[in-house]
Scaffold this motif. Structure first.
Motif, PDB file in Angstrom:
ATOM      1  N   UNK A   1       7.131  -8.000 -21.293  1.00 47.90           N
ATOM      2  CA  UNK A   1       7.233  -6.577 -21.034  1.00 47.90           C
ATOM      3  C   UNK A   1       8.111  -5.906 -22.079  1.00 47.90           C
ATOM      4  N   UNK A   2       7.976  -4.596 -22.149  1.00 48.08           N
ATOM      5  CA  UNK A   2       8.679  -3.856 -23.192  1.00 48.08           C
ATOM      6  C   UNK A   2       9.951  -3.194 -22.673  1.00 48.08           C
ATOM      7  N   UNK A   3      10.616  -3.792 -21.680  1.00 45.20           N
ATOM      8  CA  UNK A   3      11.793  -3.160 -21.097  1.00 45.20           C
ATOM      9  C   UNK A   3      13.063  -3.433 -21.892  1.00 45.20           C
ATOM     10  N   UNK A   4      13.004  -4.296 -22.909  1.00 44.87           N
ATOM     11  CA  UNK A   4      14.209  -4.628 -23.668  1.00 44.87           C
ATOM     12  C   UNK A   4      14.730  -3.444 -24.469  1.00 44.87           C
ATOM     13  N   UNK A   5      13.864  -2.499 -24.833  1.00 48.89           N
ATOM     14  CA  UNK A   5      14.292  -1.359 -25.645  1.00 48.89           C
ATOM     15  C   UNK A   5      15.169  -0.387 -24.866  1.00 48.89           C
ATOM     16  N   UNK A   6      15.024  -0.377 -23.528  1.00 51.13           N
ATOM     17  CA  UNK A   6      15.667   0.648 -22.730  1.00 51.13           C
ATOM     18  C   UNK A   6      16.820   0.086 -21.912  1.00 51.13           C
ATOM     19  N   UNK A   7      17.786   0.933 -21.656  1.00 50.10           N
ATOM     20  CA  UNK A   7      18.934   0.592 -20.832  1.00 50.10           C
ATOM     21  C   UNK A   7      18.485   0.450 -19.378  1.00 50.10           C
ATOM     22  N   UNK A   8      18.885  -0.644 -18.708  1.00 51.64           N
ATOM     23  CA  UNK A   8      18.462  -0.885 -17.326  1.00 51.64           C
ATOM     24  C   UNK A   8      18.921   0.232 -16.394  1.00 51.64           C
ATOM     25  N   UNK A   9      20.120   0.735 -16.602  1.00 51.47           N
ATOM     26  CA  UNK A   9      20.640   1.797 -15.743  1.00 51.47           C
ATOM     27  C   UNK A   9      19.813   3.069 -15.900  1.00 51.47           C
ATOM     28  N   UNK A  10      19.388   3.351 -17.115  1.00 57.15           N
ATOM     29  CA  UNK A  10      18.537   4.526 -17.374  1.00 57.15           C
ATOM     30  C   UNK A  10      17.182   4.368 -16.686  1.00 57.15           C
ATOM     31  N   UNK A  11      16.606   3.156 -16.751  1.00 55.54           N
ATOM     32  CA  UNK A  11      15.299   2.930 -16.147  1.00 55.54           C
ATOM     33  C   UNK A  11      15.336   3.123 -14.634  1.00 55.54           C
ATOM     34  N   UNK A  12      16.443   2.776 -14.005  1.00 53.58           N
ATOM     35  CA  UNK A  12      16.553   2.935 -12.558  1.00 53.58           C
ATOM     36  C   UNK A  12      16.627   4.404 -12.150  1.00 53.58           C
ATOM     37  N   UNK A  13      17.031   5.279 -13.071  1.00 50.94           N
ATOM     38  CA  UNK A  13      17.151   6.704 -12.763  1.00 50.94           C
ATOM     39  C   UNK A  13      15.931   7.525 -13.191  1.00 50.94           C
ATOM     40  N   UNK A  14      14.933   6.878 -13.803  1.00 52.11           N
ATOM     41  CA  UNK A  14      13.741   7.594 -14.274  1.00 52.11           C
ATOM     42  C   UNK A  14      12.856   8.014 -13.095  1.00 52.11           C
ATOM     43  N   UNK A  15      12.489   7.055 -12.245  1.00 48.65           N
ATOM     44  CA  UNK A  15      11.593   7.342 -11.125  1.00 48.65           C
ATOM     45  C   UNK A  15      12.399   7.914  -9.973  1.00 48.65           C
ATOM     46  N   UNK A  16      12.048   9.117  -9.534  1.00 49.60           N
ATOM     47  CA  UNK A  16      12.769   9.745  -8.436  1.00 49.60           C
ATOM     48  C   UNK A  16      12.110   9.445  -7.095  1.00 49.60           C
ATOM     49  N   UNK A  17      10.792   9.602  -7.004  1.00 50.76           N
ATOM     50  CA  UNK A  17      10.098   9.359  -5.739  1.00 50.76           C
ATOM     51  C   UNK A  17       8.596   9.292  -5.997  1.00 50.76           C
ATOM     52  N   UNK A  18       7.861   8.584  -5.149  1.00 49.61           N
ATOM     53  CA  UNK A  18       6.398   8.665  -5.247  1.00 49.61           C
ATOM     54  C   UNK A  18       5.946  10.025  -4.725  1.00 49.61           C
TER      55      UNK A  18
END
Length: 105
Positions: free
Chosen positions: A1-18
């Motif tokens: 997966x391509x998640x290494x480029x991004x900060x984990x904390x930032x990724x957790x704050x991207x999706x707000x809700x379905x």
């Protein structure tokens, strides 16, 4: 997966809700897409990485649309709700996100 480029904390704050609505359900069944409310500064690669990390699925593509806030009256003054961003996440064939199962696990 391509998640290494991004900060984990930032990724957790991207999706707000379905985004759950009649239209979202129709789109999910027809096109194998899931609709999310996302942060207003989110980009397509960030949304893709966040969905892959949180739900362990493969994402084919992401389309993003900006939704303008509705004009509303507050007493005798006109105001408006906040603008927000919506992401249509197209999953790879055979993949699905079950929100009911992800809450229990």
């Amino acid at each position: 997966m391509s998640t290494q480029k991004f900060n984990d904390e930032r990724l957790l704050n991207i999706l707000l809700a379905p985004q759950i609505s009649e239209k979202a359900t129709f789109v999910a069944e027809k096109n194998e897409q899931v609709i999310f409310r996302v942060a207003s500064d989110a980009t397509k690669p960030e949304v893709k990485a966040a969905v892959e990390k949180l739900f362990n699925v493969t994402v084919d593509s992401v389309q993003i649309s900006n939704v303008k806030g509705k004009q509303k009256r507050f007493g005798r003054y006109m105001g408006s709700r906040k603008d927000w961003k919506k992401a249509y996440v197209c999953l790879a064939p055979g993949q699905e996100i079950n929100f009911a199962a992800s809450e229990q696990g």
